[in-house]
Design an enzyme around this catalytic site. Sequence first.
Site, PDB file in Angstrom:
ATOM      1  N   GLY A 226       0.828  -1.203   0.000  1.00 52.90           N
ATOM      2  CA  GLY A 226       0.000   0.000   0.000  1.00 52.90           C
ATOM      3  C   GLY A 226       0.867   1.258   0.000  1.00 52.90           C
ATOM      4  O   GLY A 226       1.362   1.663  -1.020  1.00 52.90           O
TER       5      GLY A 226
ATOM      6  N   SER B 107       6.362  -4.571  -2.198  1.00 51.07           N
ATOM      7  CA  SER B 107       6.019  -3.184  -2.455  1.00 51.07           C
ATOM      8  C   SER B 107       6.220  -2.368  -1.172  1.00 51.07           C
ATOM      9  O   SER B 107       7.303  -2.425  -0.579  1.00 51.07           O
ATOM     10  CB  SER B 107       4.593  -3.090  -3.001  1.00 51.07           C
ATOM     11  OG  SER B 107       4.330  -1.825  -3.546  1.00 51.07           O
ATOM     12  N   TRP B 108       5.209  -1.598  -0.711  1.00 50.49           N
ATOM     13  CA  TRP B 108       5.369  -0.873   0.540  1.00 50.49           C
ATOM     14  C   TRP B 108       5.748  -1.819   1.683  1.00 50.49           C
ATOM     15  O   TRP B 108       6.504  -1.447   2.588  1.00 50.49           O
ATOM     16  CB  TRP B 108       4.085  -0.120   0.893  1.00 50.49           C
ATOM     17  CG  TRP B 108       4.039   0.233   2.354  1.00 50.49           C
ATOM     18  CD1 TRP B 108       3.296  -0.366   3.328  1.00 50.49           C
ATOM     19  CD2 TRP B 108       4.805   1.256   3.017  1.00 50.49           C
ATOM     20  NE1 TRP B 108       3.551   0.214   4.557  1.00 50.49           N
ATOM     21  CE2 TRP B 108       4.467   1.205   4.389  1.00 50.49           C
ATOM     22  CE3 TRP B 108       5.739   2.193   2.580  1.00 50.49           C
ATOM     23  CZ2 TRP B 108       5.040   2.073   5.335  1.00 50.49           C
ATOM     24  CZ3 TRP B 108       6.314   3.050   3.514  1.00 50.49           C
ATOM     25  CH2 TRP B 108       5.967   2.991   4.870  1.00 50.49           C
TER      26      TRP B 108
ATOM     27  N   ASP C 295       9.005  -3.651 -13.941  1.00 53.72           N
ATOM     28  CA  ASP C 295       8.273  -2.900 -12.924  1.00 53.72           C
ATOM     29  C   ASP C 295       8.432  -1.401 -13.188  1.00 53.72           C
ATOM     30  O   ASP C 295       9.477  -0.820 -12.929  1.00 53.72           O
ATOM     31  CB  ASP C 295       8.805  -3.259 -11.536  1.00 53.72           C
ATOM     32  CG  ASP C 295       7.930  -2.748 -10.409  1.00 53.72           C
ATOM     33  OD1 ASP C 295       7.270  -1.704 -10.581  1.00 53.72           O
ATOM     34  OD2 ASP C 295       7.914  -3.392  -9.335  1.00 53.72           O
TER      35      ASP C 295
ATOM     36  N   HIS D  87       5.253  -4.869 -11.597  1.00 53.33           N
ATOM     37  CA  HIS D  87       4.865  -4.717 -10.198  1.00 53.33           C
ATOM     38  C   HIS D  87       3.730  -5.670  -9.825  1.00 53.33           C
ATOM     39  O   HIS D  87       3.618  -6.090  -8.674  1.00 53.33           O
ATOM     40  CB  HIS D  87       4.441  -3.271  -9.928  1.00 53.33           C
ATOM     41  CG  HIS D  87       4.510  -2.893  -8.488  1.00 53.33           C
ATOM     42  ND1 HIS D  87       5.710  -2.719  -7.824  1.00 53.33           N
ATOM     43  CD2 HIS D  87       3.536  -2.660  -7.560  1.00 53.33           C
ATOM     44  CE1 HIS D  87       5.470  -2.388  -6.567  1.00 53.33           C
ATOM     45  NE2 HIS D  87       4.166  -2.356  -6.378  1.00 53.33           N
TER      46      HIS D  87
END
Length: 323
Positions: free
Chosen positions: A47, A119-120, A275, A303
């Site tokens: 996120g 990711s985050w 990505d 991604h």
Amino acid sequence: MVENSVDLYPPTDPYDEGFLDTGDGNRIYYEQLGNPQGKPALSVHGGPGSGAPQRPVRAWDPERYRLIRFDQRNCGRSTPHASDPTADMTLNTTQHLIDDMERLREHLGIERWLLAGGSWGSTLILAYAQQHPERVTEISLAAVTTASRSEIDWLYRGAGRFYPEAWDRFRDGVPEDERDGDLLAAYARLMDNPDRAIREMAAADWLAWEDAVISNEPNGVPNMYSNREVDARIAFVRICAHFFSNGAWLEEDQLLRNAHKLAGIPGVLVHGRQDMGCPVQTVWELAKVWPDARLHIVEDSGHAGSEAMQRTSRAAIEEFKHR
């Protein structure tokens, strides 16, 4: 067990769930799956603000792992939810999330655990592990980002060179007098507006841009970001804008400079060559300063990932369960 299948194990549902009271009005939802006596592992979602998956686990050996999933502050099933304009976002920073993870570890009576996320989630894992390396056994990261200001600027401005029409729409989602300034801060202000219609529109504009960035990936999923219910969209964008307009409260290149603190922690880094949102350069630099990590660049992935990317991440989880 089928070697090339994305799903290795039968679906595993939680055997335990609850809420962790942080003492400042927040309650963090968590759940445990697999074997209560197994190797502890924490899954850290992305996120920020996407919430943990609400589906059975299939990639983790339910006999060998004690897997914990949790919803980070103000998203998923944690409360208060960021879709509520009265939720105090000043109580949601990277340090708050690190402290929540450590509080959860203590609450569950876990001494050390494996950390996995993408990711985050990779940013948060790196930040946590650099503060608490003695609590981490191994790390598995995918679609790696360190949330530096240069990476954030690329995602929300630089990538617009490839999708100028979509970026113009993203820019035009904020008031005209703010379009030449800090777009992320302008979106953060829109997401704090008490008028729900304004928040919904700003969230839609933000997520349309996120969708555009992955639109040409080999395995990109149409509307991957925007295809969630309205409150979840509002919470996701409100939290993203809050974090990224503040540089995630990290110094520039902090997580790369402090990678030496990960010495002795085995890591696997899996990243898609294509990505667009998180270019491979960052994970390449991370691998150079974290000698205990192995980097796998997956050619057919962006991604959104791919089956090959999932297989590579899964292989690390399979390997680590024997340590």
